[in-house]
Design an enzyme around this catalytic site. Sequence first.
Site, mmCIF file in Angstrom:
data_model
loop_
_atom_site.group_PDB
_atom_site.id
_atom_site.type_symbol
_atom_site.label_atom_id
_atom_site.label_comp_id
_atom_site.label_asym_id
_atom_site.label_seq_id
_atom_site.Cartn_x
_atom_site.Cartn_y
_atom_site.Cartn_z
ATOM 1 N N GLU A 198 0.816 -1.210 0.000
ATOM 2 C CA GLU A 198 0.000 0.000 0.000
ATOM 3 C C GLU A 198 0.853 1.264 0.000
ATOM 4 O OE1 GLU A 198 -3.459 2.130 2.704
ATOM 5 O OE2 GLU A 198 -3.347 -0.066 2.612
ATOM 6 N N LYS B 77 -7.799 -0.460 11.086
ATOM 7 C CA LYS B 77 -7.172 -0.973 9.876
ATOM 8 C C LYS B 77 -5.875 -0.219 9.619
ATOM 9 C CE LYS B 77 -6.337 -1.071 5.248
ATOM 10 N NZ LYS B 77 -5.496 -0.161 4.444
ATOM 11 N N ASP C 175 2.888 -14.645 12.046
ATOM 12 C CA ASP C 175 1.548 -14.943 11.534
ATOM 13 C C ASP C 175 0.666 -13.707 11.642
ATOM 14 O OD1 ASP C 175 -0.962 -15.894 10.919
ATOM 15 O OD2 ASP C 175 -0.780 -17.723 12.119
ATOM 16 N N HIS D 204 -1.549 10.379 0.120
ATOM 17 C CA HIS D 204 -1.722 9.025 -0.408
ATOM 18 C C HIS D 204 -1.681 9.007 -1.929
ATOM 19 C CE1 HIS D 204 -3.113 4.865 -0.475
ATOM 20 N NE2 HIS D 204 -3.957 5.234 -1.427
#
Length: 431
Positions: free
Chosen positions: A81, A271, A287, A384
């Site tokens: 991202e 998130k 993990d 972004h």
Amino acid sequence: MINGFSKLTKKQKRQWIYQNYLFQYFPEEVFSIYDLSDDKLQKLHDDFIENTIGNYVLPLAVAPNFFIDDHCYTVPMVLEESSVVAAVSKAAKFWSQHGGFHCRVRSMEKVGHIHLFFDGNKQELFQFFSQIEPLLYKETQPLTENMRRRGGGISSIMLKDMTDSLEHYYQVFVTFLTGDAMGANFINSCLEQMTKTIERESIARLTKGSLEVLMSILSNYTPQCLVKAEVSTPVSQMSFEDIEGVTFATDFVRAIAIANADVYRAVTHNKGVMNGIDAVVIATGNDFRAVEAAAHAYATKDGRYKSLTQACIKDDIFHFSIEIPLAIGTVGGLTKLHPMVRTAMKILENPSAETLMKIIACVGLAQNFAAVSSLITHGIQKGHMKMHLANILNQLGATSEEKQQIITYFKNKTVSYSEVVQLFNQIKGRE
């Protein structure tokens, strides 16, 4: 439908995939980009999972200037991202100039369960369990010997009555310390040995009722394996771009309050936290699915889903923190097998599991600080989309010269996909 796919060679698997799905889109050489040049390393990759047809590559980046408990770290991150690494790095640099990150690991206990059903007298079951508890420790000693030498092992074993939630359901709740290992295989082996002991002894000792062990497995929810990271500085030093410190700090605290008040915001907020955390977890061969599950479960610990980070102003000091469960390891699993994981660990100066917990928590906190800072000032898209511009230009097939021309044009402008395409077409003479 195909039978025996797993028994095919990799070449045969590729041929089947190509003939059934790809032949009309790509030449037969399509799979060449999925191969590693090092045959030995490729064989290692092929052994990690089943039915491999190639490798899926993600970028490895680093975020420098993480000043954590008086030590400066450069942190490896694996993700795709745009803007995440840039944002984390900017936040890390800011806090390195304002006292750095401070951490403490509250506990490193992990949990496993034996899930059983018993339709007899409850008191007799608890009496039975108290009788066999010493046996559970004794008969797992061969499995725990090495771990006990390293200061770990089984911490506690208790029987829990779960019949209010499910009829006849009881749970053997076991806690473990696994040192620098994540410990999944160790925990599951111990639980399965305990299951054998319980089943054997129940036949001899329980006079009424039927006991059935349904399953035994570790839990990826680890609220006892907890780390807290925090930063603080006077609000007068919180100036952000052209916004003075008191205003910025006050707006920041309000933004965190919204994430605590509204689940829709909380999910997106968390998130963003996990953007940073997962990237380090993946880079270090841990993990990320287990870490994600535990983090989101922990976000509901107060009865509803809330922010993983907290902020407040007290006596003109801005405080920002994260508390999160992190069951990770620095030995075992991929940490010694995957060469890129080994490299990442060396960049981190071969941390213990406790130190890695602190680093990961700090990256999550830094990412959230960067994201919220953008949201309450110039908005998330400005930074972004500038980082995403390179992806758009690659998608359009722009040359190096065209890329530079377009990047220069958008230097002081907000990037949008449609405007980039329009400018690209103008340069190409299509409009």
